[in-house]
Every structure is written in structure tokens, then in C-alpha cells.
Design a protein around this motif. Sequence first.
Motif, PDB file in Angstrom:
ATOM      1  N   THR A   1       6.880  -7.806  -1.016  1.00  0.00           N
ATOM      2  CA  THR A   1       6.005  -8.243  -2.101  1.00  0.00           C
ATOM      3  C   THR A   1       4.631  -7.604  -1.971  1.00  0.00           C
ATOM      4  OG1 THR A   1       7.159 -10.382  -2.110  1.00  0.00           O
ATOM      5  CG2 THR A   1       5.103 -10.249  -3.338  1.00  0.00           C
ATOM      6  N   ILE A   2       4.124  -7.552  -0.738  1.00  0.00           N
ATOM      7  CA  ILE A   2       2.805  -6.952  -0.521  1.00  0.00           C
ATOM      8  C   ILE A   2       2.856  -5.446  -0.749  1.00  0.00           C
ATOM      9  CG2 ILE A   2       0.940  -6.660   1.147  1.00  0.00           C
ATOM     10  CD1 ILE A   2       1.833  -9.272   2.441  1.00  0.00           C
ATOM     11  N   VAL A   3       3.978  -4.809  -0.383  1.00  0.00           N
ATOM     12  CA  VAL A   3       4.150  -3.388  -0.706  1.00  0.00           C
ATOM     13  C   VAL A   3       4.064  -3.196  -2.221  1.00  0.00           C
ATOM     14  CG1 VAL A   3       5.796  -1.466  -0.744  1.00  0.00           C
ATOM     15  CG2 VAL A   3       5.487  -2.809   1.354  1.00  0.00           C
ATOM     16  N   GLY A   4       4.710  -4.088  -2.974  1.00  0.00           N
ATOM     17  CA  GLY A   4       4.639  -4.016  -4.432  1.00  0.00           C
ATOM     18  C   GLY A   4       3.221  -4.161  -4.946  1.00  0.00           C
TER      19      GLY A   4
ATOM     20  N   VAL B   1       1.582  -0.837  -4.444  1.00  0.00           N
ATOM     21  CA  VAL B   1       2.014   0.135  -5.457  1.00  0.00           C
ATOM     22  C   VAL B   1       1.314  -0.149  -6.781  1.00  0.00           C
ATOM     23  CG1 VAL B   1       3.960   0.973  -6.819  1.00  0.00           C
ATOM     24  CG2 VAL B   1       4.252   0.534  -4.374  1.00  0.00           C
ATOM     25  N   GLY B   2       1.271  -1.423  -7.184  1.00  0.00           N
ATOM     26  CA  GLY B   2       0.640  -1.775  -8.455  1.00  0.00           C
ATOM     27  C   GLY B   2      -0.846  -1.511  -8.477  1.00  0.00           C
ATOM     28  N   SER B   3      -1.518  -1.711  -7.350  1.00  0.00           N
ATOM     29  CA  SER B   3      -2.959  -1.455  -7.305  1.00  0.00           C
ATOM     30  C   SER B   3      -3.269   0.032  -7.310  1.00  0.00           C
ATOM     31  CB  SER B   3      -3.573  -2.106  -6.060  1.00  0.00           C
ATOM     32  OG  SER B   3      -3.070  -1.514  -4.872  1.00  0.00           O
TER      33      SER B   3
ATOM     34  N   LEU C   1       7.014  -1.425   8.129  1.00  0.00           N
ATOM     35  CA  LEU C   1       6.949  -1.957   6.767  1.00  0.00           C
ATOM     36  C   LEU C   1       5.569  -2.530   6.475  1.00  0.00           C
ATOM     37  CD1 LEU C   1       8.716  -2.306   4.268  1.00  0.00           C
ATOM     38  CD2 LEU C   1       9.388  -4.556   5.133  1.00  0.00           C
ATOM     39  N   ALA C   2       4.975  -3.234   7.447  1.00  0.00           N
ATOM     40  CA  ALA C   2       3.618  -3.745   7.275  1.00  0.00           C
ATOM     41  C   ALA C   2       2.628  -2.594   7.118  1.00  0.00           C
ATOM     42  CB  ALA C   2       3.228  -4.622   8.461  1.00  0.00           C
ATOM     43  N   GLY C   3       2.885  -1.492   7.830  1.00  0.00           N
ATOM     44  CA  GLY C   3       2.026  -0.326   7.708  1.00  0.00           C
ATOM     45  C   GLY C   3       2.051   0.266   6.308  1.00  0.00           C
TER      46      GLY C   3
ATOM     47  N   LEU D   1      -2.242  -0.679  -0.003  1.00  0.00           N
ATOM     48  CA  LEU D   1      -3.348  -1.534  -0.441  1.00  0.00           C
ATOM     49  C   LEU D   1      -4.693  -0.834  -0.248  1.00  0.00           C
ATOM     50  CD1 LEU D   1      -2.257  -5.037   0.886  1.00  0.00           C
ATOM     51  CD2 LEU D   1      -2.536  -4.380  -1.522  1.00  0.00           C
ATOM     52  N   VAL D   2      -4.866  -0.178   0.885  1.00  0.00           N
ATOM     53  CA  VAL D   2      -6.122   0.527   1.145  1.00  0.00           C
ATOM     54  C   VAL D   2      -6.314   1.669   0.153  1.00  0.00           C
ATOM     55  CG1 VAL D   2      -7.329   2.010   2.790  1.00  0.00           C
ATOM     56  CG2 VAL D   2      -6.256  -0.107   3.575  1.00  0.00           C
TER      57      VAL D   2
END
Length: 275
Positions: A170-173, A176-178, A254-256, A262-263
Motif C-alpha cells: 500500500t505504501i509502495v502504491g 507511485v501515486g505521489s 520492499l520497504a526500501g 515516497l522520497v
Amino acid sequence: MSLAAASRAEFTKTFSTAGWWILAIVLVVYVGSTAAGLGAALAYAVSSGDTAATGMQGIDASVVGGVTYSLSASIGYVFPLLIGTLMVTTEFRHKTLTPTFLATPRRGTVLWAKVIIGIVVGALFAVLSLIATVGPGAAFLAGFGIETGLGSSDTWAMFGRIGLALILWTIVGLGVGSLVRNQVAAIVIVLAFTQFIEPVARVAANFVDGLGGVTNYLPGAASDALVGFSIFSTVGGTGGAATPVEWWVGGLVLAGYAAVLLVLGQLFSWRRDVS
């Protein structure tokens, strides 16, 4: 506006629209029906003692439960990935970020609020996905006399890792969206990479020496490693050319991906004007 207030606003925006529950319903139907069908096929193959004839080489009673339950992540991950992407791109598309940024000039606070609500949504999708796979999967295994594994702490540890994987997706998404503001482009990129580019690369790793060590660090392979089971690697379909990394390495990889996206989104897109 404080982070707590921004998070409450993001919670309202996310759960007052239909997108999340539509994707949740599709997720439950998709992974539930797949788990039921696969659970029945695996249980039959193992109970009949002829897995080769049924195309289930590499499957035995010790792994059949894990393979079935891991469908929550191995095929269900695309749904939290999509909802994370939509949580951001929908706001760009409908220009609702304009009043949000006026109310909260510190845009980093808005992005962090989305991450917090993304964790909530990812956890919800993880619970729904596990219910949809474990329920019918365990029923078919028990019906064929195959051990369900539900009494094992290892199985429940895997459930926890599945939850973590779907939260990270979800955070990867969100990342991507940002980074990719256009909703159509973002969805196309997500689907093209997850459903075509990475699967093809992982299949190619079975035939190209040394490629398996590289594909192990792709996001889908990292997610499979984090979970510990995957129908693809177990039957030798994709990613079988190299030994998977440790589960904690897969989680960090995956967290990376989530952190880097996000960055990059914060640096190159989030600060730009909303047009």
C-alpha cells in the motif's frame, strides 16, 4: 494543521468514497475463489500421491497449506498497491489536493498522513485477504485429510508477514501515486510492471545464468521472500532460478522501494503546483 488532524481528514477522504470497498470486494472474490480452486487441486494432488501427473511437482503435504494461504500476498498484493496509488492520484485528478494544501501548507504533513492511513487500509486489506484465502483453503485441505497448519505458530507467523507485505505494498502504491500524478499513467505502470515486466523477468531468470540473483530483489520477489511461500516459486514457475533471500531481507527490500518512491515523489512531484 497537525499530523493527527491531517490523518483524520485523510481517513474521511479515503473511507467516504467507493474506491476502497470496490477494490476490497474484488480482492476477496479473486483471492477467495483462487484459494478455493487451488486448495482443492493441491489437496487432491497430494492425497492422490501423484503430484507429477497433476502438474504439481514440488508440492507435498508439508507446504500445501502455506502455498494456498500465501495467495493472499502472491496474487492479492496488486489490490493494496492499487488502492495506495488511487489514494493520491484521485486527488490530483479531481483537484481535491488544492483545498487540502491550503488547509495544510506543510505538504510533508499531508504525505505522512496518507502513509498513516495507508497503513490502516493495508492492514484492512490484509485481514480481508487472509479471511478469503484461509477459509476456503483450509476447508478443502481438511476435507481431503491434509493438515491445515492452523495449529502451527509458523503458519501464524506467516500470516503476520503477509499482513506486513500488504501494508508495504500500500505504501509502495502511495509512492507511485505521489511520483506519477496522472491516474491513468500510474495505473498502467503498476499493472504493466506487476503483471508483465516482473513476471517475464522472473521467468527469464530460469534460463539466464546469474539473472536470478538480480530478480530476487525485484519488489514482487522480495514480497514472496518476506511471506516465505509463493505458488510461483514453489512450483518453479517464476523466480525459481535462484534461492530466495531471507524473509527479513525481502521485507527490507520492499520497504526500501516504498521509501525511495515516497522520497522521489516528495522531491520531484509533491512540491509542484496542482494544476
